[in-house]
Design a protein around this motif. Sequence first.
Motif, PDB file in Angstrom:
ATOM      1  N   TYR A 143       0.824  -1.218   0.000  1.00  9.62           N
ATOM      2  CA  TYR A 143       0.000   0.000   0.000  1.00  9.62           C
ATOM      3  C   TYR A 143       0.857   1.265   0.000  1.00  9.62           C
ATOM      4  O   TYR A 143       0.527   2.246  -0.662  1.00  9.62           O
ATOM      5  CB  TYR A 143      -0.954   0.014   1.196  1.00  9.62           C
ATOM      6  N   THR A 144       1.977   1.252   0.748  1.00  9.22           N
ATOM      7  CA  THR A 144       2.858   2.429   0.749  1.00  9.22           C
ATOM      8  C   THR A 144       3.470   2.626  -0.632  1.00  9.22           C
ATOM      9  O   THR A 144       3.536   3.751  -1.139  1.00  9.22           O
ATOM     10  CB  THR A 144       3.974   2.288   1.814  1.00  9.22           C
ATOM     11  N   ALA A 145       3.900   1.526  -1.254  1.00 11.08           N
ATOM     12  CA  ALA A 145       4.423   1.621  -2.628  1.00 11.08           C
ATOM     13  C   ALA A 145       3.348   2.180  -3.560  1.00 11.08           C
ATOM     14  O   ALA A 145       3.638   2.984  -4.455  1.00 11.08           O
ATOM     15  CB  ALA A 145       4.884   0.250  -3.108  1.00 11.08           C
ATOM     16  N   GLY A 146       2.093   1.778  -3.311  1.00  9.54           N
ATOM     17  CA  GLY A 146       0.974   2.279  -4.120  1.00  9.54           C
ATOM     18  C   GLY A 146       0.760   3.776  -3.953  1.00  9.54           C
ATOM     19  O   GLY A 146       0.503   4.499  -4.922  1.00  9.54           O
ATOM     20  N   VAL A 147       0.875   4.262  -2.709  1.00  7.53           N
ATOM     21  CA  VAL A 147       0.721   5.699  -2.434  1.00  7.53           C
ATOM     22  C   VAL A 147       1.798   6.487  -3.184  1.00  7.53           C
ATOM     23  O   VAL A 147       1.511   7.474  -3.879  1.00  7.53           O
ATOM     24  CB  VAL A 147       0.814   5.987  -0.907  1.00  7.53           C
ATOM     25  N   TYR A 148       3.037   6.044  -3.067  1.00  9.82           N
ATOM     26  CA  TYR A 148       4.152   6.797  -3.651  1.00  9.82           C
ATOM     27  C   TYR A 148       4.171   6.741  -5.185  1.00  9.82           C
ATOM     28  O   TYR A 148       4.439   7.746  -5.837  1.00  9.82           O
ATOM     29  CB  TYR A 148       5.489   6.296  -3.086  1.00  9.82           C
ATOM     30  N   THR A 149       3.905   5.564  -5.751  1.00  7.36           N
ATOM     31  CA  THR A 149       3.943   5.459  -7.219  1.00  7.36           C
ATOM     32  C   THR A 149       2.776   6.206  -7.855  1.00  7.36           C
ATOM     33  O   THR A 149       2.942   6.877  -8.871  1.00  7.36           O
ATOM     34  CB  THR A 149       3.936   3.981  -7.677  1.00  7.36           C
ATOM     35  N   SER A 150       1.593   6.115  -7.244  1.00  8.00           N
ATOM     36  CA  SER A 150       0.446   6.811  -7.838  1.00  8.00           C
ATOM     37  C   SER A 150       0.561   8.330  -7.673  1.00  8.00           C
ATOM     38  O   SER A 150       0.155   9.092  -8.547  1.00  8.00           O
ATOM     39  CB  SER A 150      -0.885   6.291  -7.280  1.00  8.00           C
TER      40      SER A 150
END
Length: 318
Positions: A21-28
Amino acid sequence: MAETTQKHYDVIIIGSGPAGYTAGVYTSRAKLSVLIISGTLPGGQLMTTSEVENYPGFPSGIFGPELMMNMRQQAERFGAVIVDDEVTQVDFKQTPFKITTHSETYDSDAVIICTGASPRKLGIPAEQQFGGRGVSYCATCDGPFFKGEDIVVVGGGDTAVEEATFLTKFGKSVKIVHRRDTLRASAIMQEKAKENPKIEFMWNNVVTDIKGDKKVATVLLKNLKTGKETTVKAGGLFVAIGHEPNTSIFQGQVELDDKGYMVLKENTRTSVEGVFAAGDVHDHRYRQAVTAAGFGCMAAIDVERWLSEKRHSNNKKK
């Protein structure tokens, strides 16, 4: 679960939990098109824990599932698409990478693997019944909940002995239950444990059952040499017999170590160019929600830079 007709993404994140989810926040937030495939347990191990007291920013603590739902919503807010499905096959031999789930095949220019690791279980029926009610797999996470309790730790390696020593800060007594008569833990760890007046060793024993009303009250042991059964009082049971990284679908696709963990080459990069990893899937040392989230952030930044450099060099060639 989000419905998506889009089949190609800049980055696909395999697995959820704090890393995914953190990777999702940063990439999006970096304006990449992002698909998160959540896996069999959306939110990861924290979905099965009760209160989390050591995640920064929550002075009164927060329930694990609530923390994960907050992270999920945050990733969605910035545009990440999340599907509750399980990846069954990957193909990293060609680009774009192909990711197959039970219901669909997607492709992407980059991948972040955040499938985590699962604690090895004792395999007795009562273990699941008392999960979150006295049975734990992480002393650092849950130790402070067991102040003044009699605690049982199962295992004989470094993790078990380290966790038992840590738990003596909170518990009244700590019994280490081991199926053999010698420990596998390093000599210095053994020495520290044996010198600790709160620690007692139960050699050649296995846990056969757990009893209690609303939470763990007693643990039943069986001596493998004599067959003798013993009931010991326990307010908590910590299982420390190792973790299994969730990497079986990646065998032959990326380099794994002898225990199945992802091997990182540089920062969060795996052995395959464009494939990155974050969290417990490579980290067998810390295994905390906050470190997994940190690795998720790092992998996202690495992906964004890698994609940017790749696209810049491709444009120069045209």
